[in-house]
Design a protein around this motif. Structure first.
Motif, PDB file in Angstrom:
ATOM      1  N   LEU A   1       0.822  -1.202   0.000  1.00  0.00           N
ATOM      2  CA  LEU A   1       0.000   0.000   0.000  1.00  0.00           C
ATOM      3  C   LEU A   1       0.861   1.258   0.000  1.00  0.00           C
ATOM      4  O   LEU A   1       0.552   2.235  -0.695  1.00  0.00           O
ATOM      5  CB  LEU A   1      -0.957  -0.008   1.197  1.00  0.00           C
ATOM      6  CG  LEU A   1      -2.075   1.016   1.194  1.00  0.00           C
ATOM      7  CD1 LEU A   1      -2.856   1.012  -0.111  1.00  0.00           C
ATOM      8  CD2 LEU A   1      -3.008   0.766   2.377  1.00  0.00           C
ATOM      9  N   VAL A   2       1.969   1.232   0.734  1.00  0.00           N
ATOM     10  CA  VAL A   2       2.912   2.357   0.706  1.00  0.00           C
ATOM     11  C   VAL A   2       3.437   2.556  -0.709  1.00  0.00           C
ATOM     12  O   VAL A   2       3.491   3.676  -1.222  1.00  0.00           O
ATOM     13  CB  VAL A   2       4.078   2.135   1.705  1.00  0.00           C
ATOM     14  CG1 VAL A   2       5.224   3.105   1.450  1.00  0.00           C
ATOM     15  CG2 VAL A   2       3.581   2.269   3.136  1.00  0.00           C
ATOM     16  N   GLU A   3       3.795   1.473  -1.379  1.00  0.00           N
ATOM     17  CA  GLU A   3       4.301   1.557  -2.758  1.00  0.00           C
ATOM     18  C   GLU A   3       3.212   2.059  -3.706  1.00  0.00           C
ATOM     19  O   GLU A   3       3.483   2.852  -4.605  1.00  0.00           O
ATOM     20  CB  GLU A   3       4.829   0.198  -3.217  1.00  0.00           C
ATOM     21  CG  GLU A   3       5.337   0.172  -4.632  1.00  0.00           C
ATOM     22  CD  GLU A   3       6.530   1.074  -4.907  1.00  0.00           C
ATOM     23  OE1 GLU A   3       6.811   1.325  -6.102  1.00  0.00           O
ATOM     24  OE2 GLU A   3       7.184   1.537  -3.951  1.00  0.00           O
ATOM     25  N   LEU A   4       1.984   1.629  -3.511  1.00  0.00           N
ATOM     26  CA  LEU A   4       0.877   2.080  -4.351  1.00  0.00           C
ATOM     27  C   LEU A   4       0.668   3.587  -4.191  1.00  0.00           C
ATOM     28  O   LEU A   4       0.496   4.303  -5.178  1.00  0.00           O
ATOM     29  CB  LEU A   4      -0.404   1.327  -4.003  1.00  0.00           C
ATOM     30  CG  LEU A   4      -1.649   1.691  -4.803  1.00  0.00           C
ATOM     31  CD1 LEU A   4      -1.432   1.449  -6.293  1.00  0.00           C
ATOM     32  CD2 LEU A   4      -2.832   0.891  -4.294  1.00  0.00           C
TER      33      LEU A   4
ATOM     34  N   TYR B   1       2.548  10.331  -4.305  1.00  0.00           N
ATOM     35  CA  TYR B   1       2.564  10.938  -2.980  1.00  0.00           C
ATOM     36  C   TYR B   1       3.527  10.191  -2.071  1.00  0.00           C
ATOM     37  O   TYR B   1       3.857   9.035  -2.308  1.00  0.00           O
ATOM     38  CB  TYR B   1       1.157  10.907  -2.360  1.00  0.00           C
ATOM     39  CG  TYR B   1       0.144  11.608  -3.232  1.00  0.00           C
ATOM     40  CD1 TYR B   1      -0.059  12.972  -3.130  1.00  0.00           C
ATOM     41  CD2 TYR B   1      -0.583  10.904  -4.187  1.00  0.00           C
ATOM     42  CE1 TYR B   1      -0.968  13.621  -3.952  1.00  0.00           C
ATOM     43  CE2 TYR B   1      -1.496  11.538  -5.012  1.00  0.00           C
ATOM     44  CZ  TYR B   1      -1.685  12.898  -4.887  1.00  0.00           C
ATOM     45  OH  TYR B   1      -2.568  13.542  -5.701  1.00  0.00           O
ATOM     46  N   ARG B   2       3.941  10.853  -1.002  1.00  0.00           N
ATOM     47  CA  ARG B   2       4.788  10.204   0.009  1.00  0.00           C
ATOM     48  C   ARG B   2       3.882   9.457   0.977  1.00  0.00           C
ATOM     49  O   ARG B   2       2.758   9.873   1.230  1.00  0.00           O
ATOM     50  CB  ARG B   2       5.595  11.237   0.766  1.00  0.00           C
ATOM     51  CG  ARG B   2       6.642  11.901  -0.074  1.00  0.00           C
ATOM     52  CD  ARG B   2       7.556  12.761   0.798  1.00  0.00           C
ATOM     53  NE  ARG B   2       8.455  13.494  -0.040  1.00  0.00           N
ATOM     54  CZ  ARG B   2       8.459  14.806  -0.163  1.00  0.00           C
ATOM     55  NH1 ARG B   2       7.626  15.541   0.527  1.00  0.00           N
ATOM     56  NH2 ARG B   2       9.315  15.401  -0.960  1.00  0.00           N
ATOM     57  N   ALA B   3       4.406   8.375   1.566  1.00  0.00           N
ATOM     58  CA  ALA B   3       3.629   7.598   2.532  1.00  0.00           C
ATOM     59  C   ALA B   3       4.511   7.245   3.718  1.00  0.00           C
ATOM     60  O   ALA B   3       5.724   7.098   3.594  1.00  0.00           O
ATOM     61  CB  ALA B   3       3.084   6.337   1.892  1.00  0.00           C
TER      62      ALA B   3
ATOM     63  N   MET C   1      -9.554   0.869   2.979  1.00  0.00           N
ATOM     64  CA  MET C   1      -9.383   0.045   1.795  1.00  0.00           C
ATOM     65  C   MET C   1     -10.209  -1.224   2.015  1.00  0.00           C
ATOM     66  O   MET C   1      -9.847  -2.070   2.821  1.00  0.00           O
ATOM     67  CB  MET C   1      -7.910  -0.304   1.585  1.00  0.00           C
ATOM     68  CG  MET C   1      -6.967   0.890   1.491  1.00  0.00           C
ATOM     69  SD  MET C   1      -7.261   1.952   0.086  1.00  0.00           S
ATOM     70  CE  MET C   1      -6.792   0.885  -1.250  1.00  0.00           C
ATOM     71  N   GLU C   2     -11.332  -1.317   1.330  1.00  0.00           N
ATOM     72  CA  GLU C   2     -12.252  -2.442   1.504  1.00  0.00           C
ATOM     73  C   GLU C   2     -11.568  -3.741   1.082  1.00  0.00           C
ATOM     74  O   GLU C   2     -10.845  -3.788   0.087  1.00  0.00           O
ATOM     75  CB  GLU C   2     -13.484  -2.196   0.647  1.00  0.00           C
ATOM     76  CG  GLU C   2     -14.534  -3.264   0.768  1.00  0.00           C
ATOM     77  CD  GLU C   2     -15.686  -3.010  -0.168  1.00  0.00           C
ATOM     78  OE1 GLU C   2     -16.824  -3.117   0.301  1.00  0.00           O
ATOM     79  OE2 GLU C   2     -15.455  -2.702  -1.356  1.00  0.00           O
ATOM     80  N   THR C   3     -11.797  -4.791   1.845  1.00  0.00           N
ATOM     81  CA  THR C   3     -11.294  -6.111   1.484  1.00  0.00           C
ATOM     82  C   THR C   3     -12.469  -7.077   1.442  1.00  0.00           C
ATOM     83  O   THR C   3     -13.543  -6.797   1.993  1.00  0.00           O
ATOM     84  CB  THR C   3     -10.244  -6.620   2.506  1.00  0.00           C
ATOM     85  OG1 THR C   3     -10.824  -6.615   3.812  1.00  0.00           O
ATOM     86  CG2 THR C   3      -9.000  -5.755   2.494  1.00  0.00           C
ATOM     87  N   ALA C   4     -12.266  -8.223   0.806  1.00  0.00           N
ATOM     88  CA  ALA C   4     -13.335  -9.213   0.667  1.00  0.00           C
ATOM     89  C   ALA C   4     -13.843  -9.639   2.047  1.00  0.00           C
ATOM     90  O   ALA C   4     -13.059  -9.921   2.946  1.00  0.00           O
ATOM     91  CB  ALA C   4     -12.816 -10.424  -0.106  1.00  0.00           C
TER      92      ALA C   4
END
Length: 191
Positions: free
Chosen positions: A20-23, A29-31, A75-78
Motif C-alpha cells: 500500500l505504501v508503494e501504491l 505521494y509520500r507515505a 481500503m475495503e477487502t473481501a
C-alpha cells in the motif's frame, strides 16, 4: 507533525502494508506507516490523509484527536464489514480500486504535479536522467547525440532552478534525489 502532503498507512503488520505504501508512492505521494500498536498515540506522525484496512484501525485513528482534521479512507477487502463512521471514504476492492484511491488522494492533497516540483522540460529530464543515474558527461552526450557542453548547460540551468526554489544542488547525487522526489525519475525496481 508529518509532511502536509504525506499519506499515513495504518500498519496491519503484513506485506500489504508495504504494498500500500508503494501504491501511494506510485500515485505520486509520500507515505509513512502509522503503527498504532507500537507507538503511543501522541508519537504517531500526524498526516492529512490516513489509509486503513480494518474497522479496528479506523476506530483507533478516528479516536485520536491528533487526526481530527485528517481525511480517512478504508481500503475495503473481501468479506469486510465496512465501518459506519461518518466522514470515512471507502475505497472499493474492485478493478477500479487504484483509480478510486488516486481520486481520493487528489481530492484531499491535490494533483501530484502540484507538490512544488521544479519544472523541467522533457529533454532536460531525458538528458539529466541519464547523467544522474550514473553516466559520465561524455556517455550522456553520446547517448543523446548532443555535445558534452549541452549536458553541462542542462545541468547548470536545472541546478540554478533548484537553488531558486530553495533546494540547492552541489553534485549529481543531490540532483538525482531532487529529481526522484519531484517525480521526474522513477528508480528501477530491484531485481
Amino acid at each position: 507533525m508529518g509532511d502536509v502532503r504525506e499519506v499515513g498507512v495504518v500498519a496491519e503488520h503484513d506485506l500489504v502494508d508495504l504494498a500500500l505504501v508503494e501504491l501511494v508512492r506510485r500515485c505520486g505521494y509520500r507515505a509513512v506507516i502509522l503503527d498504532c500498536e507500537q507507538d503511543a498515540a501522541d508519537d504517531l506522525p500526524v498526516t492529512p490523509v490516513v489509509l486503513a484496512r480494518t474497522g479496528i484501525r479506523v476506530a483507533q485513528v478516528s479516536a485520536n484527536p491528533a487526526f481530527a482534521g485528517a481525511a480517512i479512507a478504508v481500503m475495503e477487502t473481501a468479506g469486510m464489514v465496512v465501518p459506519q463512521v461518518r466522514g470515512i471514504t471507502v475505497i472499493p476492492s474492485n478493478d477500479d480500486a487504484v483509480k478510486h484511491l488516486r481520486a481520493f488522494l487528489e481530492g484531499v492533497l491535490g494533483a501530484p504535479g502540484d507538490r512544488g516540483a521544479v519544472p523541467l522540460s522533457p529533454r532536460e529530464r531525458e538528458i539529466l536522467g541519464t547523467y544522474v543515474l550514473g553516466a559520465t558527461v561524455e556517455q550522456t552526450a553520446a547517448e543523446h547525440y548532443v555535445a558534452g557542453s549541452t549536458v553541462r548547460t542542462h545541468y547548470r540551468r536545472v541546478t540554478a532552478r533548484y537553488a531558486v526554489a530553495g533546494r540547492p544542488v552541489t553534485n549529481k547525487v543531490q540532483l538525482l534525489l531532487h529529481m526522484v522526489a519531484d517525480g521526474w525519475i522513477d528508480l528501477p525496481e530491484p531485481s
